[in-house]
Design an enzyme around this catalytic site. Sequence first.
Site, PDB file in Angstrom:
ATOM      1  CG  ASP A  94      -2.015   0.877   1.231  1.00  0.00           C
ATOM      2  OD1 ASP A  94      -2.191   1.547   0.202  1.00  0.00           O
ATOM      3  OD2 ASP A  94      -2.754   0.923   2.223  1.00  0.00           O
ATOM      4  CB  SER A  95       0.726   4.516  -1.540  1.00  0.00           C
ATOM      5  OG  SER A  95       0.992   3.989  -2.788  1.00  0.00           O
ATOM      6  N   GLY A  97      -1.284   6.120   1.648  1.00  0.00           N
ATOM      7  CA  GLY A  97      -2.187   7.253   1.473  1.00  0.00           C
ATOM      8  C   GLY A  97      -3.125   7.370   2.664  1.00  0.00           C
ATOM      9  CD  GLN A 190      -9.838   6.712  -2.444  1.00  0.00           C
ATOM     10  OE1 GLN A 190     -10.938   6.796  -1.876  1.00  0.00           O
ATOM     11  NE2 GLN A 190      -8.809   6.077  -1.894  1.00  0.00           N
ATOM     12  N   GLY A 217     -10.875   3.886  -0.091  1.00  0.00           N
ATOM     13  CA  GLY A 217     -11.756   4.842   0.572  1.00  0.00           C
ATOM     14  C   GLY A 217     -12.940   4.220   1.272  1.00  0.00           C
ATOM     15  CG  ASP A 267      -5.891  -4.894   3.010  1.00  0.00           C
ATOM     16  OD1 ASP A 267      -6.551  -4.330   2.124  1.00  0.00           O
ATOM     17  OD2 ASP A 267      -5.538  -4.316   4.047  1.00  0.00           O
ATOM     18  CB  CYS A 305      -9.870 -24.546  13.253  1.00  0.00           C
ATOM     19  SG  CYS A 305      -8.401 -23.611  12.803  1.00  0.00           S
ATOM     20  CB  CYS A 307      -4.929 -23.183  13.209  1.00  0.00           C
ATOM     21  SG  CYS A 307      -5.455 -22.859  14.905  1.00  0.00           S
ATOM     22  CB  CYS A 310      -7.746 -25.560  16.618  1.00  0.00           C
ATOM     23  SG  CYS A 310      -8.641 -23.995  16.665  1.00  0.00           S
ATOM     24  CG  HIS A 336      -8.293 -19.784  15.628  1.00  0.00           C
ATOM     25  ND1 HIS A 336      -8.730 -20.989  15.141  1.00  0.00           N
ATOM     26  CD2 HIS A 336      -9.374 -18.953  15.615  1.00  0.00           C
ATOM     27  CE1 HIS A 336     -10.015 -20.910  14.860  1.00  0.00           C
ATOM     28  NE2 HIS A 336     -10.432 -19.678  15.142  1.00  0.00           N
TER      29      HIS A 336
HETATM   30 ZN   LIG Z   1      -7.713 -22.822  14.870  1.00  0.00          ZN
END
Ligand SMILES: [Zn+2]
Length: 391
Positions: A94-95, A97, A190, A217, A267, A305, A307, A310, A336
Amino acid sequence: MPLSFQILATGANTGRARRGRLTTPHGAVETPAFMPVGTLGAVKGITPQELAAAGASVMLSNLYHLALRPGVDAIERLGGIHAFTGWRGPILTDSGGFQVFSLEGLRKVDDGGVSFRSHLDGSPLRFTPEGVVNLKERMGVDVAMVLDECPPWPIERSAAEASWRRTLAWAQSSREAWRGNGGGLFGIVQGSVFPDLRQRAAEELSQMDFDGYAIGGVSVGEPGHDRRAVVEWTAPALPEGKPRYLMGVGYPEDILHAVSQGVDLFDCVLPARNARHGVLFTRGGVLRIKNARFKEDPRPIDPECGCPACARTSRAFLHHLTRAGELTAAVLATLHNLRFYLDFMGEIRQAIELGTFEDLAARLASSSEEPASGLEPLAPVTFDPNEQVRS
Ligand SMILES: [Zn+2]
């Protein structure tokens, strides 16, 4: 190598949703994709290896922060942003901004760029569209975002229009400055909550022929229905064959909606920041792990999950660590929540391929726990350098 984007599937019953692949100098990104935010070059609390193991294929980083510290010269001397951070996959920057324009009182905008003072030591700096493109090319990023002006919400029509006009002019300057030696350059639409500005920006940027297009924006404090309307006006007006990125969004419900409008990239700091506050995303809804009802709950955070948290950690143990303010609590919760978001994107991709996208939306709506959209917003509207807002 420039970027390339392929649309692999546009399944039945999926609205405008598409399943795609963005190929970059550092690997491919299967879309729709979520890009974890590593503002300073790392996602807070976890290693690059853990980020890759969680299923991330691309990381977002922030030019504003890296340019202030350690500086682009240092990163260039250390071999570029991939060598410096140890993240081997694609990096989008990202810039800044959003950060710069949130520095109320510390910045001055003119048609050529924005002058501001560092939030770290007050030293004067200036970003121009051409300069930002050059800094990103020197760092070796895979996807560079143009410098844009991110107006606050709400904003008067006249102020929005002035800012919108400047952002379009900056996009043109950025496009001309981009040498395209590696990676790609994305333009940013924008126009606040004004449909005609959004649509005209989408058309004008399309003519500049960027490698991809972002909707900026949003996530600046506007209500959800405004955010969704912006996506509905803008996404369909962008070129079909290029990737589309919705900046700073958001909740799983918002991601599903944007995917249905043909958005490919996302993101958001939500999963990582919420993790640090003990707020966990699960297939059943949101858990606030500090809540007393988890004190002796032996179940994993989310039984479905896979992960590392978990696999071994009970809700009771995470409750205990979180209440005690132990660093490990943030690490486990971040592992997680990121895995939850990345798995969620995998489910979206599969659903588009199988034509079951609507079932996914229905399942999300029927979660037994608190829906994520019911969370009080953790993202402040203005930039707090210590809390790092959008990215
Ligand atoms: Zn998890």
